[in-house]
Write a protein that holds these residues in place. Sequence first.
Motif, short mmCIF file in Angstrom:
data_model
loop_
_atom_site.label_atom_id
_atom_site.label_comp_id
_atom_site.label_asym_id
_atom_site.label_seq_id
_atom_site.Cartn_x
_atom_site.Cartn_y
_atom_site.Cartn_z
N UNK A 52 0.81 -1.20 0.00
CA UNK A 52 0.00 0.00 0.00
C UNK A 52 0.86 1.26 0.00
N UNK A 53 2.11 1.14 0.28
CA UNK A 53 2.98 2.30 0.38
C UNK A 53 3.08 3.06 -0.94
N UNK A 54 3.05 2.36 -2.07
CA UNK A 54 3.22 3.01 -3.36
C UNK A 54 1.91 3.49 -3.97
N UNK A 55 0.81 3.32 -3.29
CA UNK A 55 -0.48 3.76 -3.80
C UNK A 55 -0.66 5.25 -3.53
N UNK A 56 -1.28 5.97 -4.48
CA UNK A 56 -1.48 7.41 -4.28
C UNK A 56 -2.48 7.70 -3.18
N UNK A 57 -2.33 8.84 -2.56
CA UNK A 57 -3.27 9.32 -1.54
C UNK A 57 -3.69 10.74 -1.94
N UNK A 58 -4.90 11.08 -1.62
CA UNK A 58 -5.40 12.44 -1.81
C UNK A 58 -5.71 13.02 -0.45
N UNK A 59 -5.38 14.28 -0.26
CA UNK A 59 -5.61 14.93 1.02
C UNK A 59 -6.86 15.80 0.98
N UNK A 60 -7.55 15.85 2.09
CA UNK A 60 -8.74 16.68 2.24
C UNK A 60 -8.55 17.52 3.49
N UNK A 61 -8.67 18.86 3.34
CA UNK A 61 -8.56 19.75 4.49
C UNK A 61 -9.84 19.69 5.31
N UNK A 62 -9.68 19.49 6.60
CA UNK A 62 -10.84 19.43 7.49
C UNK A 62 -10.55 20.29 8.73
N UNK A 63 -11.59 20.96 9.25
CA UNK A 63 -11.38 21.76 10.46
C UNK A 63 -11.10 20.87 11.66
N UNK A 64 -10.16 21.30 12.46
CA UNK A 64 -9.82 20.59 13.70
C UNK A 64 -9.47 21.63 14.75
N UNK A 65 -10.32 21.75 15.74
CA UNK A 65 -10.19 22.78 16.77
C UNK A 65 -10.14 24.14 16.09
N UNK A 66 -9.07 24.89 16.23
CA UNK A 66 -9.03 26.25 15.66
C UNK A 66 -8.20 26.32 14.39
N UNK A 67 -7.92 25.18 13.76
CA UNK A 67 -7.11 25.19 12.53
C UNK A 67 -7.61 24.11 11.58
N UNK A 68 -7.00 24.04 10.44
CA UNK A 68 -7.31 23.00 9.46
C UNK A 68 -6.17 22.00 9.41
N UNK A 69 -6.52 20.73 9.26
CA UNK A 69 -5.53 19.69 9.09
C UNK A 69 -5.87 18.94 7.79
N UNK A 70 -4.92 18.19 7.27
CA UNK A 70 -5.15 17.43 6.05
C UNK A 70 -5.24 15.95 6.42
N UNK A 71 -6.33 15.34 6.02
CA UNK A 71 -6.49 13.89 6.18
C UNK A 71 -6.29 13.27 4.81
N UNK A 72 -5.50 12.19 4.76
CA UNK A 72 -5.19 11.55 3.49
C UNK A 72 -6.00 10.27 3.31
N UNK A 73 -6.44 10.06 2.07
CA UNK A 73 -7.28 8.92 1.73
C UNK A 73 -6.80 8.27 0.43
N UNK A 74 -7.09 6.99 0.27
CA UNK A 74 -6.94 6.37 -1.04
C UNK A 74 -7.99 7.03 -1.94
N UNK A 75 -7.72 7.16 -3.22
CA UNK A 75 -8.72 7.81 -4.09
C UNK A 75 -10.11 7.19 -4.01
N UNK A 76 -10.21 5.88 -3.99
CA UNK A 76 -11.53 5.22 -3.93
C UNK A 76 -12.26 5.61 -2.64
N UNK A 77 -11.54 5.65 -1.53
CA UNK A 77 -12.14 5.99 -0.24
C UNK A 77 -12.61 7.43 -0.21
N UNK A 78 -11.82 8.34 -0.80
CA UNK A 78 -12.20 9.75 -0.80
C UNK A 78 -13.41 9.99 -1.70
N UNK A 79 -13.45 9.35 -2.85
CA UNK A 79 -14.61 9.49 -3.73
C UNK A 79 -15.86 8.95 -3.05
#
Length: 70
Positions: free
Chosen positions: A1-28
Amino acid sequence: MKDHPRLGKSVPFKSKYIVQFYHPVCLIELFHNARLATNVVRDVTEIENFDAMAEADQLHIKELLHQCMT
């Protein structure tokens, strides 16, 4: 799974934004189930650095987006 692409999605967390990474299928899948259409990527132009991805990964993501929108 290490070589598989990931897409990041910015999400609010407390008083800032963080990026959560997903496999493309999971994000879609996440976009497909989203309640608000404003939180959904509808076109690859909305994906930052999309052109820097491998061509095979670009095609895969385009196909996933197309399936999600139909």
